[in-house]
Enzyme design. Sequence first.
Site, mmCIF file in Angstrom:
data_model
loop_
_atom_site.group_PDB
_atom_site.id
_atom_site.type_symbol
_atom_site.label_atom_id
_atom_site.label_comp_id
_atom_site.label_asym_id
_atom_site.label_seq_id
_atom_site.Cartn_x
_atom_site.Cartn_y
_atom_site.Cartn_z
ATOM 1 N N CYS A 107 0.752 -1.017 0.002
ATOM 2 C CA CYS A 107 -0.140 -0.063 -0.035
ATOM 3 C C CYS A 107 0.780 1.194 -0.073
ATOM 4 O O CYS A 107 1.526 1.493 -1.078
ATOM 5 C CB CYS A 107 -0.989 0.065 1.325
ATOM 6 N N HIS B 252 -3.440 -5.146 0.250
ATOM 7 C CA HIS B 252 -2.755 -5.485 1.335
ATOM 8 C C HIS B 252 -2.948 -7.145 1.355
ATOM 9 O O HIS B 252 -3.755 -7.694 2.117
ATOM 10 C CB HIS B 252 -3.642 -4.927 2.746
ATOM 11 N N GLU C 86 -1.257 -8.881 3.352
ATOM 12 C CA GLU C 86 -1.442 -9.465 4.710
ATOM 13 C C GLU C 86 -2.700 -9.972 5.334
ATOM 14 O O GLU C 86 -2.984 -10.857 6.179
ATOM 15 C CB GLU C 86 -0.688 -8.524 5.696
#
Length: 575
Positions: free
Chosen positions: A404, A535, A537
């Site tokens: 990001c 993102h 994650e």
Amino acid sequence: MKYVVVSGGVISGIGKGVLASSTGLLFKTLGFRVTSIKIDPYMNIDAGTMSPLEHGECFVLNDGGEVDLDLGNYERYLNITLTRDHNITTGKIYSHVIEKERKGDYLGKTVQVVPHITNAIQEWIERVARIPVDESGLEPEICIIELGGTVGDIESAPFVEALRQFQFRVGVENFSLIHVSLVLVIHGEQKTKPTQAAIKDLRSLGLTPDLIACRCQEELEASTVEKIGMFCHVGPNQVVAIHDVSSTYHVPLLLKEQKMMKYLCKKLELDGNKLSQSALDKGENLLSRWRSLTANHDKSYETVTIALVGKYTNLKDSYLSVIKSLEHSSMRCNRKLNIEWVESTNLEESIKDTNLAEYHKAWHHICQADGILVPGGFGTRGIEGMIAAAKYARENDVPYLGVCLGLQIAVIEFVRNVLGYTNSTSMEFDSNADEEIASVVYMPDVDQIKLGGTMRLGCHSTKFVENSQWSKLRKLYGNPSSVLERHRHRYEVNPKLIDQIESKGLKFIGKDDSEKRMEVLELENHKFFCGTQYHPEYISKVLDPSRPFLGLVAASAGILDDVLARDDLDVKGDF
Ligand SMILES: *[C@@H]1O[C@H](CO)[C@@H](O)[C@H](O)[C@H]1NC(C)=O
Ligand SMILES: *[C@@H]1O[C@H](CO)[C@@H](O)[C@H](O)[C@H]1NC(C)=O
Ligand SMILES: *[C@@H]1O[C@H](CO)[C@@H](O)[C@H](O)[C@H]1NC(C)=O
Ligand SMILES: CC(=O)N[C@H]1CO[C@H](CO)[C@@H](O)[C@@H]1O
């Protein structure tokens, strides 16, 4: 549907979330379909506008819901996809009830906490528990409900009352309660008083614990277990001990050893024999994979060091998903993970005048690290430091992943130092910046003024461009034509500069459906230099690490080529 409630006493932050997700995982290993609900006794409608400094990270779901980071825990452990409704906050329940009251649904009756709020909570739980969350698309069989805060707080009172009623609503054999408590060790003696008091509080509110899970820094002595059993009026098989272990991934196995599932299955009248053979096999498989993952990780001795260049490095919770993704990836790579927290402001030239020692320390960490990660974030502070870190990674062939903001940092660095627009920046940091050379600009289709809920959020598809087969990142994903990942951003790479940037070797290999928005970048002829606007994650799983993170860790450990050579990334274990 069977409900397992996990509540906490004594103090918060003693691992209720881990216990709840481990319990869910154990149910999965028996072959059941598991879902989970998190109850947060605070007034915020969602977690989007809450400061990460105060509350840790804001976790984003597929549907764009911004929720408490505990839901992330469930997704990672249970490999499920939750929705924004899986988070219940006091604010949500109240606004739901008030809305109904305004519509006249209560026919002019006095609207009260009991029964209206408590009923709304129970209905919500029953409705949400039925939402399919895994690849089977079927209704779950077990619902884990984690009650945030501690029992006895003013905030959690309506929820505790709702759960008290709920046990009768669904029936005793469909409801069980695990209470997490703390056993303190003072002068070498294990103290059970706080646990006794917590259980007493719980009972006075009409809830009876089926299991008391005792967190303790050391293994519980038999006499302690006996004492808790006696004073809390439960059998010795209803006390499970969770002492500190080397990693939280051991907790499910620890619980299994103590035959916790045996007790729970009996209490809930769950009969594993009624499940289909394929469900049983799947559970079995899950257990063995989990076992080998944790066992191999214990045996790994080589270390991989990642420098995490961020801003909130005082509160590490604000990067929880990022850390988890790194953990998942390093477990897969059989490496011990060492994270160096680098406060990005300390990398800036300007700090030299005031704090030379910190400056050198920060750069020392950067130079020692095997790889550099710049995660997402907001605000202008520390930006120059991140840009310096990205420059170092690019010029020295050090693996780099930008997530990001981290992608935008890599672009700004490239535009400044390679294209030569030395004062290029992001419109986020300087809204008067020259739009012709700004690296990062505001996305036209989101509202700049209102902060809550105006971002590009949730799951969107990213298409890989043609001729991007060379990309390491794309190979890590298994060479698909597109990937689904979760987003949370307001700014994007300036479309006007794309051609110039690409002509110098920084390629945008992933774009959104309209092909206007740059989603993934990768530098040619570099060990691993990637950035993602999304993102990754948020969808990393313990047994299935996020691919960009896997790439970073593998490249940092020097085994990226081995990893890329395999075509069975998602099925097989370790490298
Ligand atoms: C996790 O879930 C996805 C789909 O939701 C499935 O394709 C994958 O096989 C699951 N992984 C494991 C390890 O069960
Ligand atoms: C428990 O759940 C089962 C299945 O949902 C239901 O048939 C049964 O009546 C419930 N028990 C009670 C006591 O309500
Ligand atoms: C960029 O910076 C240089 C020198 O600092 C200055 O001369 C130039 O006018 C600036 N360019 C823009 C577009 O602001
Ligand atoms: C059923 C329901 O009201 N769900 C709400 C859950 O919370 C989100 C906000 O985060 C609302 O938009 C949903 O309507």
